[in-house]
Write an enzyme that holds these catalytic residues in place. Sequence first.
Site, short mmCIF file in Angstrom:
data_model
loop_
_atom_site.label_atom_id
_atom_site.label_comp_id
_atom_site.label_asym_id
_atom_site.label_seq_id
_atom_site.Cartn_x
_atom_site.Cartn_y
_atom_site.Cartn_z
N ASP A 202 -79.12 58.88 -65.03
CA ASP A 202 -78.29 59.82 -65.75
C ASP A 202 -76.83 59.49 -65.44
O ASP A 202 -76.53 58.91 -64.39
CB ASP A 202 -78.64 61.24 -65.31
CG ASP A 202 -77.80 62.29 -66.01
OD1 ASP A 202 -77.66 62.20 -67.24
OD2 ASP A 202 -77.29 63.19 -65.32
N ASP B 155 -79.90 64.98 -62.40
CA ASP B 155 -79.61 66.23 -61.69
C ASP B 155 -79.80 67.47 -62.55
O ASP B 155 -79.74 68.58 -62.04
CB ASP B 155 -78.17 66.21 -61.16
CG ASP B 155 -77.13 66.12 -62.27
OD1 ASP B 155 -77.53 65.87 -63.43
OD2 ASP B 155 -75.94 66.29 -61.99
N ASP C 222 -83.13 66.25 -67.28
CA ASP C 222 -83.69 65.05 -66.64
C ASP C 222 -85.11 65.28 -66.12
O ASP C 222 -85.81 64.31 -65.79
CB ASP C 222 -82.81 64.64 -65.45
CG ASP C 222 -81.40 64.33 -65.86
OD1 ASP C 222 -81.22 63.57 -66.83
OD2 ASP C 222 -80.46 64.84 -65.23
#
Length: 904
Positions: A330, A633, A637
Amino acid sequence: MEQEHARPWHALLVEEVASRLDTGALGLRQATAKSRLARYGPNQLAEAPPTSALARLLHQFKSPLIYILLAAFAVTLLLGKTIDAGAIAAILVINAAIGFTQERRAEVSVRALTRLVSPRTRVIRDGHEWEVESRELVPGDLVLLESGTRVPADLRLVAATTLTVDESLLTGESASVHKQASAVAEDAPLPDREDMAYTGTVVSSGRGRGYVVATGARTELGEIAGSIRGEAATATPLQERMRRFARVVGLVVGGSSALGFLIGVVRGESLSDMFMLAVALAVAAVPEGLPVVLTITLALGVARMARRRAVIRRLPAIETLGSTTVIGSDKTGTLTENRMTVQELWAGGRFFSLSNEALLEDPRARPVEGAQDLAEHPPLYLLLLTGVLANEADVFQTERGQVTRGDPTEAALLLAAERLGLAHEALRGHWTSDAEIPFEPERQYSASMRSRDGRRALFVKGAPERVLAMSTAQLGEAGLEPLDAEAAHAAAAALAGRGLRMLAMAYRPLGEAPVRPDAVGGPEGLTFLGLTGMMDPPREGVREAIARCQDAGIRVVMVTGDHVATARAIGRELGLTSDGAALTGTELAALDDAALLGRALEVDLYARVTPEQKLRVVRALQAGGEVVAVTGDGVNDAPALKAADIGVAMGRGGTDVAREASDMVLADDNFVSIAAAVEEGRVTFDNLRKVTFFLVSTGAAAVITLLCALALGWPLPLLPAQLLWLNLVTNGLQDVALAFEPADPGVMARAPRPRREGFLSGLLWERTVVAGVVMATGTLGVFHWELARTDSLPAARTAALTTMVLFQMFQVGNARSETQSVFARSPFSNPFLFWATAAALAVHVGALYFAPTRFVLRVVPLTDGGSWLRIVLVAASIIVAMELHKLLRRPSARDAPAAREGRG
C-alpha cells in the site's frame, strides 16, 4: 426500498433516494424506525466465534509425522513395551504443548471491524433532532454529520457545507475528499463518489446530512468484513513444504517398516519380533524432534524479528518472507508518511523547494531556508501568507508533540509557513478576519477578507484554473506585472508531472472591509501570487529498503487507491519503476483473470483500485507462481492482507482490522523493517533446513543400519529404546542448538527459493543418502567387530549406539552450512551448539555408567580404550565424506546472487 436497484445510490437524485427509502426532510417516524430495525437488524457487524481451546489442542495433532508417532505409540503399548511407549508419548505431549501455546491467539478480524462504528450519532426523526446509538440506525434515517465525527452508516448525502471526509481507511487516498449532494456518474469508482459518506470514515471539516442507505453487513465496510470472513487462511510455503516432507517421510517409514517386516517373515522370524522391528524402523525413520525443533526455531525467529520491530502473529508465517518473490505494498501510511506536506512553491516566476527530492526533480528549483529568503522574495512571502489566512485548519503543541486539526491540505500550508518562520497564530492575530468565503466544490476556491492597521485585503486560494481565471495581474520579483497565464500553466504542468497536488494563491487590496461574504461577489481583478505543490512524502529509508529487497530478488509493487499521477511520482522516487507504467482500477476492471495474470507479472504500479481489485491482483500474482507478501494499514487492505501468503500490517498507525487480518505487524510502521524481516525469514528457513538435514541424515543412517543387519541375518544393532535415545536425547540437544546458527554469508544476495522446493533441495537429499550410507556402514562395522571380539550382544549394541552418537556429533558440524566447509566456521560462532554437542556426548557417556539408564537402554559400560579409539576414528569419517561432497557437488544456480535488473 430494498438496496438492490438497477441504479446505485450515488447515481440517484436526492428526490429519488428519498422516494425509494420512503423518507424525507423530517426523517423517519419513530414507529417506522422501530419496524425497520426489526426488519434489517442492528447496524453492526457479526462477530466470528473464537476458536475453542479443545479445537486448538486437536489441531496440534494434525500432521502426518504425528500420525506415525501415534501409530508407533499404539503398537508399542499393545506389545507391552511400556518404556518405549512412554518415551513416544512424552514427545507427543511436548510437541502439543508448545504448539498450543504458540497458536492460542485466534483470528479476530471481523470483531475488530465493529470497533469502527461510532457508538452514538445524531438523527432527524419526527422532524426533531435525536441522539441514538449507531446500532439503531436503519435505512431511511436522516443522519447529521459534523467535523470530527465518524460516519456511522453508508449515507447518500442530501446537503454538504464545506464537508470533507478522510476516506483513507477505505480508499488509501491520503487527502480528504470534498463532498457534495449532487448525483455522480453511475460507473464512478468509490473514491470519486462525492455524494456518498461511508461507514468508518471520519469527517475532517464542515458539516452535512444524509440518508442512511446501508447498515451493518450491507455497508461497504460490511462487505469487506464478509470477504475477510469468507477468505480461507492461505497455507504458507513452510506449511506446504512441511506437508510434502511429511508425505515423503510417511512413504519412507511405511516402505522401510513393510520391507523389514517381510524380510524377517521370509527369514522365519517371529511375528512379535517383526512388529517390534517395524516399530524400531518407524522410530528410526521419523524425525520425532522435528515438530518440536521447528516450533522452537520459529519461536527464536519471532524473538529476533521482534527485536527488529516486526511482530509475528502466525508462527509458520515467519519463514514466508524468506520465500517471498513479490511484495505488494500500500502507498499511504506504508511507503509514505500519511500526511500532506508542501514540497515545492512557484512564485515570481521561480520554483522554490522545501525538500531535497524536489531539487532532484527540477535543478532550477532553489531551496528555501527561512525569513531571509522571504524578505528577498515578496511574491513568496505573500504566497505563504495567503496560505495561512485563507485557511480554517490549526496547528498546536501538546505534551505528545505537534497536532494538526482540520483539512490535511490546509494543515500542510500552516506547517510550511511555520517551517519558514511565519507563526500562523501571530499572523492571524495581526490580520483580523472580516468575513470568510468557505470552499465549495462547485466554487473551486475559498477566500478570507482580512484587515490590518487600516489595510484591507482579500486572500484567495483554490484550483489553479479557477484562480487564474479570476486574476488580471501577477506579482513578480520586481513588482506588479501583467498576468502570464501561459507561464503559470507550464509551472502547473511541471508540478503535476512530479505527482504534486496544487493550490493557487492570489490576493487583492480592498478599499473597505465588506460586511458580508457575498458583498464582494465572485472575486475578480486578483493579483496572482503563485502555486503550492503538495504530496504525501515517502518515508525516510524506504527507497533504500526497496533497493535491498530488489537486490534479494524480490519485486516490490505499489497497490494504492490514490491517483495514478501520484502513484507514478512516488513510484519513480522510490525506484519502483522507471517508465511510469501503471494499471488503473478502471483498466483492471476491464481485464478478465487470464489477462490480468499477464499484466500482473509486468506492472509494478496499480492506482485507483478498490479493495476487491487489490484482492484480484494478489490472486493473479499467486496464480503466476509468486509468493506474495502484502503490506497495508487500512480497512481497504484487509482482504488482500488475509489472502496473501503473508500479510504485513502497520502496528502504530494501522487499523485494528488490518492488524488482525495480518500475519505480521511492523511495530514502527516502517517499510524499512520489511528488509530486516526478509533477512530474518531467510535465516529462519536456513536453520530449519539445517535441522532437517541433520535429523533426516541421521535417521536414514539408522534405517539403513537396521535393514542391512536384517538382510545379513544379524541381530538388531539398535533397539527401539536406543533409537529414541538417539533421536530425543543426544541429537535432541544438538538439533535445537542448530536453530541458533548465525546467518550464512550472502543470505540477502540470493534469489528467493522456488515455491515448490521442499525442506531439502535435491542436492541435500543426495547428501543425505551419502551420509546415511557412510554412517550405517561405520556403525555396522563397529557392531560386527565388537560382537566378534566380545561375543556379547549388549556390548556390541553399546558400541554401535556410541558410534552413532559420535557420528551425530560430527554430522551436526557438517550441517551448519550447505556450502561452507566445517573448518570455515568457528565452533564458537554458535556457542549454544558447541556446548550442546559437548553436553550430548557427556550425557551419553554418563548413561553408559549409570545403572538406571543402563537398564532402560540395555547397554553396558565401554571399558576398553581401543574400542573408544576405533569408534572415534570411524565416526570422524563422516567429516571426510561430507567435505568431499561439498567440494565436488556445488549448489544449483538458484543460490547465485539475484539479478536486480530482472526483478525490480
